[in-house]
Write a protein that holds these residues in place. Structure first.
Motif, PDB file in Angstrom:
ATOM      1  N   GLU A   1       0.633  -1.399   0.096  1.00 14.98           N
ATOM      2  CA  GLU A   1      -0.065   0.166  -0.159  1.00 14.98           C
ATOM      3  C   GLU A   1       0.856   1.657  -0.042  1.00 14.98           C
ATOM      4  OE1 GLU A   1      -2.868   0.217   2.350  1.00 14.98           O
ATOM      5  OE2 GLU A   1      -3.874  -2.448   2.545  1.00 14.98           O
ATOM      6  N   ILE A   2       1.875   0.935   0.209  1.00 13.45           N
ATOM      7  CA  ILE A   2       3.342   2.330   0.119  1.00 13.45           C
ATOM      8  C   ILE A   2       3.686   2.583  -1.319  1.00 13.45           C
ATOM      9  CG2 ILE A   2       4.932   3.137   0.760  1.00 13.45           C
ATOM     10  CD1 ILE A   2       4.587   1.635   3.665  1.00 13.45           C
ATOM     11  N   ASP A   3       2.973   3.194  -2.274  1.00 12.92           N
ATOM     12  CA  ASP A   3       3.807   3.472  -3.185  1.00 12.92           C
ATOM     13  C   ASP A   3       5.322   4.225  -2.799  1.00 12.92           C
ATOM     14  OD1 ASP A   3       4.308   4.423  -5.579  1.00 12.92           O
ATOM     15  OD2 ASP A   3       3.425   5.385  -5.844  1.00 12.92           O
ATOM     16  N   ILE A   4       6.517   3.716  -3.575  1.00 11.61           N
ATOM     17  CA  ILE A   4       7.740   3.860  -4.369  1.00 11.61           C
ATOM     18  C   ILE A   4       8.191   4.842  -5.000  1.00 11.61           C
ATOM     19  CG2 ILE A   4      10.166   3.558  -3.772  1.00 11.61           C
ATOM     20  CD1 ILE A   4       8.926   1.038  -2.398  1.00 11.61           C
ATOM     21  N   VAL A   5       8.565   5.724  -4.828  1.00 11.92           N
ATOM     22  CA  VAL A   5       8.797   7.169  -5.868  1.00 11.92           C
ATOM     23  C   VAL A   5      10.812   6.798  -6.361  1.00 11.92           C
ATOM     24  CG1 VAL A   5       8.887   8.755  -7.742  1.00 11.92           C
ATOM     25  CG2 VAL A   5       6.946   7.913  -6.903  1.00 11.92           C
ATOM     26  N   ALA A   6      11.351   6.001  -7.264  1.00 12.23           N
ATOM     27  CA  ALA A   6      12.597   5.936  -6.804  1.00 12.23           C
ATOM     28  C   ALA A   6      12.973   4.897  -8.574  1.00 12.23           C
ATOM     29  CB  ALA A   6      13.008   4.739  -5.782  1.00 12.23           C
ATOM     30  N   ASN A   7      14.290   5.531  -8.002  1.00 10.49           N
ATOM     31  CA  ASN A   7      14.787   4.847  -9.051  1.00 10.49           C
ATOM     32  C   ASN A   7      14.956   3.597  -9.475  1.00 10.49           C
ATOM     33  OD1 ASN A   7      16.285   7.740 -10.010  1.00 10.49           O
ATOM     34  ND2 ASN A   7      17.556   6.909  -7.874  1.00 10.49           N
ATOM     35  N   ASP A   8      14.728   2.905 -10.726  1.00 10.86           N
ATOM     36  CA  ASP A   8      15.553   1.036 -10.950  1.00 10.86           C
ATOM     37  C   ASP A   8      16.664   0.702 -11.032  1.00 10.86           C
ATOM     38  OD1 ASP A   8      14.088  -1.697 -11.367  1.00 10.86           O
ATOM     39  OD2 ASP A   8      12.452  -0.893 -12.457  1.00 10.86           O
ATOM     40  N   VAL A   9      16.757  -0.520 -10.943  1.00  9.54           N
ATOM     41  CA  VAL A   9      18.188  -1.138 -11.354  1.00  9.54           C
ATOM     42  C   VAL A   9      18.043  -2.141 -12.172  1.00  9.54           C
ATOM     43  CG1 VAL A   9      17.777  -2.630  -9.484  1.00  9.54           C
ATOM     44  CG2 VAL A   9      20.214  -1.534  -9.701  1.00  9.54           C
ATOM     45  N   VAL A  10      19.620  -2.087 -12.070  1.00  6.80           N
ATOM     46  CA  VAL A  10      19.628  -3.787 -13.630  1.00  6.80           C
ATOM     47  C   VAL A  10      21.036  -4.730 -12.617  1.00  6.80           C
ATOM     48  CG1 VAL A  10      20.058  -4.462 -15.805  1.00  6.80           C
ATOM     49  CG2 VAL A  10      18.840  -1.841 -15.824  1.00  6.80           C
ATOM     50  N   TYR A  11      20.141  -5.190 -12.425  1.00  6.15           N
ATOM     51  CA  TYR A  11      21.135  -6.232 -11.545  1.00  6.15           C
ATOM     52  C   TYR A  11      22.232  -6.846 -12.636  1.00  6.15           C
ATOM     53  CZ  TYR A  11      18.793  -6.070  -7.997  1.00  6.15           C
ATOM     54  OH  TYR A  11      17.592  -4.996  -7.183  1.00  6.15           O
ATOM     55  N   PRO A  12      23.734  -7.632 -12.157  1.00  7.41           N
ATOM     56  CA  PRO A  12      24.590  -7.703 -13.090  1.00  7.41           C
ATOM     57  C   PRO A  12      23.715  -9.374 -13.511  1.00  7.41           C
ATOM     58  CG  PRO A  12      25.425  -7.973 -11.273  1.00  7.41           C
ATOM     59  CD  PRO A  12      23.919  -7.059 -10.679  1.00  7.41           C
ATOM     60  N   GLU A  13      24.584  -9.618 -15.040  1.00  8.16           N
ATOM     61  CA  GLU A  13      23.729 -10.860 -15.158  1.00  8.16           C
ATOM     62  C   GLU A  13      25.206 -12.030 -15.559  1.00  8.16           C
ATOM     63  OE1 GLU A  13      22.343 -10.453 -19.454  1.00  8.16           O
ATOM     64  OE2 GLU A  13      21.172  -9.381 -18.414  1.00  8.16           O
TER      65      GLU A  13
END
Length: 310
Positions: free
Chosen positions: A123-135
């Motif tokens: 129920e908490i909206d998070i407004v933040a950056n995303d991330v690409v994890y290492p493959e």
């Protein structure tokens, strides 16, 4: 709690909801290390490099799977002792609670899921950056920035968009009351959009507010915030009725109504010295030149607003 006007809460994450910084825990244990991290933090402070540039180096120093990092984080993190009760209070009173962060959304979501449970966390909206994890091994984490700015996330824009959406959703045209909760100077871009500002006691945001005479509520735990929001909501609803005249709200309630109107300047912005406004609020500094902001005089009457003497 009964209130006709919509109240919306926005909060920083690291140092506000949690006492520690999620990124620092990861960098210190799995990335560049505490010494290098402090050097990079100093580069931001000195203006040698942008927050976004330094952050990319910090996150890029991590090459571990997310699960490994989270194992350490959940042991090292300490949540505000009253946050769970405060969040339940928001849920029970239909007060949207949003996280505004310069961190990485998947990291913050996992932390909230662990400490609050997935239902409450959802129920908490998070407004933040995303991330690409290492493959593969040797590759670092790569932030996916929310905005094309030196900060990577324009917190002020995020609050503006939420306010506009909430206003449009109110059938009677009522402008929502925006509450912001933070701990550091980096929270000021979002705080400048708020009608009510809460600063964690003893940390940098409070120091800045004291130094520059910005009105705010200090808090030690979220229980303090809950108490003040109840008082503000009550004041916003209390009114005296005259003969055939529209309801007249008491001065404290009028302060919040005026500060959140489209034409008014938030009270804590009005009390900031002009040179600081040009730095932190450049888009309204010119507008305020020679204009007495609404609510400024009323703010001085409120004993609950902290405006320390110089």
């Amino acid at each position: 709690m009964s209130t006709k006007r919509k109240i919306i809460c926005f909060s920083d994450f690291d140092g506000t909801i949690f006492m520690q910084d999620t990124g620092h825990i990861l960098f210190n244990n799995f990335g560049c290390g505490s010494e290098r991290r402090e050097e990079l933090d100093q580069q931001i402070h000195n203006g040698d490099r942008s927050f976004r540039d330094v952050s990319e180096e910090m996150w890029g120093s991590l090459s571990i799977p997310f699960a490994d990092g989270f194992t350490v984080m959940k042991e090292a993190l300490e949540i505000d002792p009253d946050f769970k009760d405060f969040h339940e209070f928001c849920r029970n009173n239909n007060i949207p609670f949003n996280v505004i962060s310069a961190g990485l959304k998947p990291v913050l979501r996992e932390v909230l899921d662990h400490f609050l449970g997935e239902e409450a966390s959802g129920e908490i909206d998070i407004v933040a950056n995303d991330v690409v994890y290492p493959e593969k091994d040797g590759e670092g984490w790569k932030p996916v920035w929310l905005h094309e700015t030196e900060l990577g996330h324009d917190k002020a824009l995020s609050v503006q968009q939420a306010r506009a959406a909430a206003t449009l959703s109110c059938e009677d045209g009522t402008i929502p009351l925006i509450v912001f909760i933070g701990d550091g100077v980096s929270d000021l871009p979002a705080a400048r959009e708020a009608d009510v500002l809460f600063a964690r006691r003893g940390l940098r945001l409070e120091e800045y507010c004291i130094e520059h005479r910005i009105a705010y509520f200090p808090f030690d735990t979220f229980a303090d915030i809950q108490k003040e929001i109840i008082a503000i909501a009550k004041a916003d609803e209390e009114k005296t009725k005259g003969r055939g005249l529209p309801a007249t709200f008491n001065p404290r309630a009028n302060m919040w109504r005026r500060a959140s109107s489209k034409k008014a300047v938030p009270v804590f912005v009005a009390k900031t010295p002009m040179d600081e406004r040009m730095f932190v609020w450049p888009e309204i500094a010119t507008m305020m030149d020679g204009v007495k902001p609404e609510g400024a005089a009323i703010a001085a009457q409120s004993a609950t607003i902290t405006v320390p003497a110089a």
